[in-house]
Design a protein around this motif. Structure first.
Motif, PDB file in Angstrom:
ATOM      1  N   UNK A  99       6.311  -4.267  -8.854  1.00  0.00           N
ATOM      2  CA  UNK A  99       5.654  -3.015  -9.230  1.00  0.00           C
ATOM      3  C   UNK A  99       6.080  -1.836  -8.374  1.00  0.00           C
ATOM      4  N   UNK A 100       7.296  -1.916  -7.809  1.00  0.00           N
ATOM      5  CA  UNK A 100       7.903  -0.737  -7.223  1.00  0.00           C
ATOM      6  C   UNK A 100       7.462  -0.425  -5.804  1.00  0.00           C
ATOM      7  N   UNK A 101       8.015   0.661  -5.272  1.00  0.00           N
ATOM      8  CA  UNK A 101       7.870   0.958  -3.848  1.00  0.00           C
ATOM      9  C   UNK A 101       6.411   1.191  -3.447  1.00  0.00           C
ATOM     10  N   UNK A 102       5.605   1.706  -4.369  1.00  0.00           N
ATOM     11  CA  UNK A 102       4.188   1.924  -4.031  1.00  0.00           C
ATOM     12  C   UNK A 102       3.328   0.707  -4.348  1.00  0.00           C
ATOM     13  N   UNK A 103       3.922  -0.328  -4.832  1.00  0.00           N
ATOM     14  CA  UNK A 103       3.285  -1.592  -5.215  1.00  0.00           C
ATOM     15  C   UNK A 103       1.760  -1.658  -5.105  1.00  0.00           C
ATOM     16  N   UNK A 104       1.059  -1.367  -6.199  1.00  0.00           N
ATOM     17  CA  UNK A 104      -0.402  -1.500  -6.164  1.00  0.00           C
ATOM     18  C   UNK A 104      -0.845  -2.925  -5.804  1.00  0.00           C
ATOM     19  N   UNK A 105      -0.087  -3.939  -6.204  1.00  0.00           N
ATOM     20  CA  UNK A 105      -0.476  -5.315  -5.867  1.00  0.00           C
ATOM     21  C   UNK A 105      -0.466  -5.495  -4.355  1.00  0.00           C
ATOM     22  N   UNK A 106       0.615  -5.022  -3.732  1.00  0.00           N
ATOM     23  CA  UNK A 106       0.715  -5.119  -2.270  1.00  0.00           C
ATOM     24  C   UNK A 106      -0.433  -4.365  -1.603  1.00  0.00           C
ATOM     25  N   UNK A 107      -0.722  -3.174  -2.112  1.00  0.00           N
ATOM     26  CA  UNK A 107      -1.782  -2.350  -1.530  1.00  0.00           C
ATOM     27  C   UNK A 107      -3.139  -3.018  -1.697  1.00  0.00           C
ATOM     28  N   UNK A 108      -3.399  -3.537  -2.921  1.00  0.00           N
ATOM     29  CA  UNK A 108      -4.706  -4.164  -3.167  1.00  0.00           C
ATOM     30  C   UNK A 108      -4.902  -5.380  -2.278  1.00  0.00           C
ATOM     31  N   UNK A 109      -3.802  -6.075  -1.951  1.00  0.00           N
ATOM     32  CA  UNK A 109      -3.929  -7.247  -1.095  1.00  0.00           C
ATOM     33  C   UNK A 109      -3.855  -6.885   0.380  1.00  0.00           C
ATOM     34  N   UNK A 110      -3.622  -5.597   0.666  1.00  0.00           N
ATOM     35  CA  UNK A 110      -3.595  -5.138   2.061  1.00  0.00           C
ATOM     36  C   UNK A 110      -2.450  -5.732   2.868  1.00  0.00           C
ATOM     37  N   UNK A 111      -1.309  -5.954   2.222  1.00  0.00           N
ATOM     38  CA  UNK A 111      -0.185  -6.581   2.927  1.00  0.00           C
ATOM     39  C   UNK A 111       0.714  -5.510   3.551  1.00  0.00           C
ATOM     40  N   UNK A 112       1.288  -5.816   4.709  1.00  0.00           N
ATOM     41  CA  UNK A 112       2.081  -4.813   5.428  1.00  0.00           C
ATOM     42  C   UNK A 112       3.440  -4.520   4.783  1.00  0.00           C
ATOM     43  N   UNK A 113       3.923  -3.310   5.032  1.00  0.00           N
ATOM     44  CA  UNK A 113       5.201  -2.826   4.497  1.00  0.00           C
ATOM     45  C   UNK A 113       5.711  -1.848   5.541  1.00  0.00           C
ATOM     46  N   UNK A 114       6.564  -2.332   6.424  1.00  0.00           N
ATOM     47  CA  UNK A 114       6.870  -1.550   7.622  1.00  0.00           C
ATOM     48  C   UNK A 114       8.301  -1.069   7.662  1.00  0.00           C
ATOM     49  N   UNK A 115       8.502   0.028   8.402  1.00  0.00           N
ATOM     50  CA  UNK A 115       9.860   0.517   8.572  1.00  0.00           C
ATOM     51  C   UNK A 115       9.898   1.968   8.960  1.00  0.00           C
TER      52      UNK A 115
END
Ligand SMILES: Cc1cc2nc3c(=O)[nH]c(=O)nc-3n(C[C@H](O)[C@H](O)[C@H](O)COP(=O)(O)OP(=O)(O)OC[C@H]3O[C@@H](n4cnc5c(N)ncnc54)[C@H](O)[C@@H]3O)c2cc1C
Lengths: 66, 559
Positions: free
Chosen positions: B184-200
């Motif tokens: 679901x792309x760079x803003x990934x709502x799935x990642x956000x909803x699961x509170x998973x990190x995305x660092x850099x």
């Protein structure tokens, strides 16, 4: 692979030292910085050995705090 | 846009809201996001017989042209899915790049100097065309249930399945997947909803990207200028795309006012300086960007798997974003399919994390270096960058340091848990594909199909690839043992590459290596055997065909 030479490796160190200093004569500070940058890249390519270049970078960094 | 009309795909009210079945249905694989990556994965799984449901919040393709450079490896993957030829026909083929300082060419590079490949190093084709062709292929495929205007607004991972809430024009419903792949792309709502990190790292420099329609007599090469006379403060990148569209990329620096720069009059002023007083163009699309390089520490989180921009993002110098996302899908598809068919252990997914995690780190390393070269961060960095540029006029070594983007190539999985190591006694040419590297391409001849390519011959399922100058010299007992083994493994194919097919063993697909390129690129001698994975990567190789070796390597590649 070789290590960074710390003993004298130049036949006439005064000549080489002055050669480099003379290259900066009459240059502005900015031009001098450019000259040094070009010199570093040319010499690094000539040396070619990553370990030696790494050691030189570390030694040069260390000399700043001396 | 002048040259492209956005398709509107039909939203069909979902059975969950129309028929109202007892409870949420469970799909083997649920994909969130129908971008380049989600669509590629959906097709790959469907062609392997696995039904997939794809949810996308939109009902059209990528708005504006983002990705344009589609790499050879991506085309090989899309060819397996039946869409690459259409893309090549529509796109602009290129193999070469030119780097200029001022208006003086510094050097050219050739990404594919030797002929004998099914696909060029790159085509330039706007992302919306690529997605459109993938969508049309998905719609024609029974096993893909592609749902538009279906936005995922809630995710609940569980031990047996993942449940999501899907918002549609007709309301919200629930659906489950044994596996959920977030594309679901760079803003990934799935990642956000699961509170998973995305660092850099986020880069401060801004870039104006203008796609214009202009009939110009330009060569099919990528051109990158440092300090060109028409934009003396920074750099400019120029690409040709389909429909006579040009992509011009102006580096603006940190302090530029994005809103000002986006005004058509200001864009025109820059273009006028570049193309001169007589040029005519129409605007297709433009935007001002900042770039970042970020990644998730883990792509596999229980039953939720991340792929593409959702898992990692890079700056575009090197065209490593979309291309690496498609490679993610390629790496994941066969592993998920085997898992769902019960023919692999769940630990196989760890290899996805490991292999694609390493690839993402390599892509980030490369694209960060390019971005640092293009946008030096402190005065000494600029000094050295400019020194490399001016030396590059006269010194070849300095040309190699000039970094305007190192273009996407498949990353070798050096430490893959599913590769079998080479026999320590065997020696191989360094250019030959080691375990964890993709098989090279080469032209071959097939008795029934005529011209085929090595990458086509091995596509989609595990393959044993043996070489013999004369087919009759292949060890007959071993050849039979491999055929017996293949009978137990769906889709498993033994392939013999030879110059002389007489006496070819039964049950083997025999192809002729007339040019000798396949043998040369694989550093093959009589008996040399490769075990090739469904994603066309080498799992193992040996100098002699042996059934127990094949079995052991196959076991390792599926566990
Ligand atoms: C200016 C620019 C130039 C680029 N050039 C190149 C290039 O030349 N080559 C290259 O390889 N890459 C390039 N890229 C990168 C490339 O565009 C991306 O890497 C690529 O689009 C990633 O694909 P994706 O499928 O992972 O994500 P996306 O394309 O972002 O797709 C995500 C999808 O998820 C859907 N979605 C989002 N949220 C939800 C939700 N809640 N529910 C349902 N669906 C949802 C969206 O509608 C969308 O369709 C470039 C990028 C930019 C910005």
């Amino acid at each position: 692979m070789s290590t960074l030479k710390s003993d004298l490796n130049l036949a006439s160190p005064d000549d080489i030292y002055n050669l480099i200093v003379d290259a900066h004569k009459s240059l502005s500070r900015e031009q001098s910085e450019k000259l040094n940058a070009a010199l570093v890249l040319l010499l690094a390519n000539h040396v070619g050995d990553e370990a030696v270049i790494r050691a030189a970078v570390a030694a040069a960094r260390k000399s700043l705090s001396a | 846009m002048a040259t492209y009309t956005y398709p509107r795909y039909a939203y069909v009210p979902p059975p969950e809201l129309v028929l109202k079945p007892g409870g949420p249905q469970t799909a083997p694989v649920l994909i969130v996001g129908a971008g380049l990556v989600g669509l590629t994965l959906a097709l790959d799984l469907a062609l392997k017989g696995i039904p997939v449901t794809v949810l996308d919040e939109d009902d059209t393709v990528s708005i504006g042209s983002r990705s344009i450079c589609q790499a050879k490896r991506t085309l090989e993957i899309w060819h397996r899915l039946g869409v690459a030829d259409r893309m090549v026909a529509k796109g602009v083929t290129w193999d070469q790049g030119e780097v200029l300082l001022g208006d003086e060419p510094l050097y050219r590079f050739d990404l594919q100097p030797e002929p004998g490949h099914r696909f060029p190093a790159f085509i330039n084709l706007q992302q919306y065309y690529c997605e459109q062709y993938l969508v049309e292929r998905c719609i024609a495929e029974d096993k893909v249930d592609l749902r538009f205007l279906s936005k995922v607004v809630g995710v609940r991972p569980g031990d047996e399945y993942v449940e999501v809430d899907v918002q549609t024009p007709d309301g919200v419903y629930q659906i489950r997947g044994q596996w959920l792949v977030a594309c679901d792309g760079v803003r990934s709502p799935v990642r956000t909803m699961l509170g998973l990190p995305y660092e850099g790292e986020v880069f401060d420099d801004q870039f104006l990207i203008a796609d214009i329609r202009m009939t110009a007599d330009l060569p099919n090469i990528r051109r990158y200028w440092f300090y060109p006379p028409f934009h003396p403060t920074d750099s400019v990148l120029l690409h040709r795309q389909a429909d006579n569209v040009l992509r011009v990329d102006f580096q603006l620096g940190r302090d530029a006012d994005a809103e000002e720069e986006k005004k058509p009059a200001n864009i025109d002023r820059r273009l006028r300086m570049m193309f001169g007083p007589d040029a005519r163009w129409e605007h297709e699309w433009s935007s001002v960007y900042k770039f970042s390089c970020r990644a998730m520490p883990r792509f596999v989180n229980g039953r939720v798997i991340f792929a593409g921009d959702a898992a990692h993002v890079v700056s575009p110098f090197g065209a490593r974003g979309g291309n690496s996302g498609v490679e993610d899908a390629d790496n994941l598809g066969w592993k998920l399919a085997l898992l769902i068919e019960g023919r692999a252990s769940a630990s196989l997914l760890a290899s996805y994390d490991k292999e694609r995690g390493a690839a993402a780190r390599e892509n980030i390393r490369q694209s960060t270096r390019s971005t640092d070269f293009i946008t030096p961060k402190f005065p000494a960095a600029r000094l050295l960058r400019d020194a490399a540029l001016s030396l590059a006029r006269d010194f070849p070594f300095a040309r190699a340091m000039v970094n305007s983007g190192r273009l996407s190539r498949p990353v070798a999985y050096a430490e893959s848990p599913i590769s079998s190591p080479d026999d320590i006694m065997a020696t191989w040419d360094v250019a030959a594909p080691a375990p964890g590297m993709p098989l090279p391409d080469a032209p071959l001849l097939d008795a029934t199909r005529g011209e085929v390519w090595l990458t086509e011959a091995v596509a989609g399922r595990f393959a044993v690839l043996s070489f013999a100058e004369r087919a009759s010299s292949l060890d007959g007992a071993m050849a039979r043992a491999i055929v017996d083994m293949a009978d137990d493994i769906p889709g498993f194919r033994p392939i013999l590459i030879t110059r002389d097919r007489s006496g070819a063993p039964d049950g083997w697909t025999t192809v002729i290596d007339k040019s000798g390129l396949a043998a040369r690129r694989c550093d093959a001698r009589d008996g040399t055997t490769y075990l090739v994975r469904p994603d066309q990567y080498v799992a193992a190789r040996a100098r002699r065909l042996h059934d127990s070796w094949v079995l052991a390597a196959l076991k390792r590649a599926t566990s």
